[in-house]
Design a protein around this motif. Structure first.
Motif, mmCIF file in Angstrom:
data_model
loop_
_atom_site.group_PDB
_atom_site.id
_atom_site.type_symbol
_atom_site.label_atom_id
_atom_site.label_comp_id
_atom_site.label_asym_id
_atom_site.label_seq_id
_atom_site.Cartn_x
_atom_site.Cartn_y
_atom_site.Cartn_z
ATOM 1 N N ALA A 32 0.835 -1.205 0.000
ATOM 2 C CA ALA A 32 0.000 0.000 0.000
ATOM 3 C C ALA A 32 0.870 1.255 0.000
ATOM 4 O O ALA A 32 0.569 2.224 -0.705
ATOM 5 C CB ALA A 32 -0.936 0.001 1.210
ATOM 6 N N GLU A 33 1.947 1.228 0.765
ATOM 7 C CA GLU A 33 2.852 2.378 0.813
ATOM 8 C C GLU A 33 3.491 2.619 -0.553
ATOM 9 O O GLU A 33 3.639 3.763 -0.987
ATOM 10 C CB GLU A 33 3.928 2.159 1.878
ATOM 11 C CG GLU A 33 4.880 3.304 2.039
ATOM 12 C CD GLU A 33 4.241 4.586 2.572
ATOM 13 O OE1 GLU A 33 4.943 5.613 2.591
ATOM 14 O OE2 GLU A 33 3.061 4.592 2.957
ATOM 15 N N GLY A 40 1.614 9.588 -5.477
ATOM 16 C CA GLY A 40 2.056 10.945 -5.149
ATOM 17 C C GLY A 40 3.083 11.471 -6.140
ATOM 18 O O GLY A 40 2.985 12.615 -6.606
ATOM 19 N N LEU A 41 4.054 10.649 -6.486
ATOM 20 C CA LEU A 41 5.078 11.071 -7.440
ATOM 21 C C LEU A 41 4.492 11.280 -8.835
ATOM 22 O O LEU A 41 4.941 12.162 -9.571
ATOM 23 C CB LEU A 41 6.211 10.045 -7.496
ATOM 24 C CG LEU A 41 7.094 9.948 -6.256
ATOM 25 C CD1 LEU A 41 8.087 8.793 -6.394
ATOM 26 C CD2 LEU A 41 7.824 11.258 -5.992
ATOM 27 N N SER A 42 3.482 10.498 -9.186
ATOM 28 C CA SER A 42 2.905 10.609 -10.530
ATOM 29 C C SER A 42 2.163 11.928 -10.730
ATOM 30 O O SER A 42 1.868 12.299 -11.864
ATOM 31 C CB SER A 42 1.973 9.427 -10.812
ATOM 32 O OG SER A 42 0.792 9.507 -10.053
ATOM 33 N N ILE A 75 -4.826 1.394 -0.768
ATOM 34 C CA ILE A 75 -4.603 0.800 -2.082
ATOM 35 C C ILE A 75 -5.663 1.281 -3.069
ATOM 36 O O ILE A 75 -5.343 1.667 -4.196
ATOM 37 C CB ILE A 75 -4.601 -0.743 -1.986
ATOM 38 C CG1 ILE A 75 -3.365 -1.210 -1.200
ATOM 39 C CG2 ILE A 75 -4.648 -1.383 -3.365
ATOM 40 C CD1 ILE A 75 -3.370 -2.674 -0.820
ATOM 41 N N ASP A 76 -6.899 1.293 -2.652
ATOM 42 C CA ASP A 76 -8.001 1.711 -3.526
ATOM 43 C C ASP A 76 -7.806 3.143 -4.011
ATOM 44 O O ASP A 76 -7.894 3.427 -5.210
ATOM 45 C CB ASP A 76 -9.329 1.561 -2.793
ATOM 46 C CG ASP A 76 -10.532 1.783 -3.682
ATOM 47 O OD1 ASP A 76 -10.438 1.508 -4.900
ATOM 48 O OD2 ASP A 76 -11.573 2.225 -3.165
ATOM 49 N N GLY A 77 -7.520 4.048 -3.098
ATOM 50 C CA GLY A 77 -7.326 5.445 -3.473
ATOM 51 C C GLY A 77 -6.104 5.654 -4.351
ATOM 52 O O GLY A 77 -6.161 6.369 -5.355
#
Length: 108
Positions: A32-33, A40-42, A75-77
């Motif tokens: 998940a991390e 976030g990076l994308s 994971i979903d988000g």
């Protein structure tokens, strides 16, 4: 569908990041991390993020069949964000491509 068949030329000024995830989502919060970090990076305008996940996990993610995984809400988000941001997703590391940075999430 994965992005295996899509060859994208590097964009001038953008750095390419490859995130390889080998953590087991049923046993470790690292999976998940990894997706959260990739998502976030994308979002960064000067990064092109590619993600490598094992093939069976890609099917579970696309089918939203991961409710029993550790941190499934994260994971979903993150998975939704990755798709929305156009993150390239592979089932194996692209061999003929250069990456400026490699981030690996192993199982622990």
């Amino acid at each position: 569908m994965t992005a295996q068949d899509i060859k994208e030329k590097p964009t001038p000024g953008k750095k390419s990041v490859l995130i390889v995830v080998e953590a087991d989502p049923e046993r470790s919060p690292r999976f998940a991390e990894a997706l959260r970090v990739a998502a976030g990076l994308s979002m960064h305008p000067y990064l092109r993020v590619s993600l490598v996940l094992k093939e069976p996990l890609l099917r579970f993610l696309d089918e939203k069949a991961f409710s029993r995984w550790v941190d499934s809400d994260i994971i979903d988000g993150a998975w939704s964000d990755l798709k929305e941001n156009g993150c390239r997703i592979f089932s194996a590391k692209p061999q003929e491509e250069h990456f400026d940075c490699l981030i690996q999430f192993d199982s622990a």
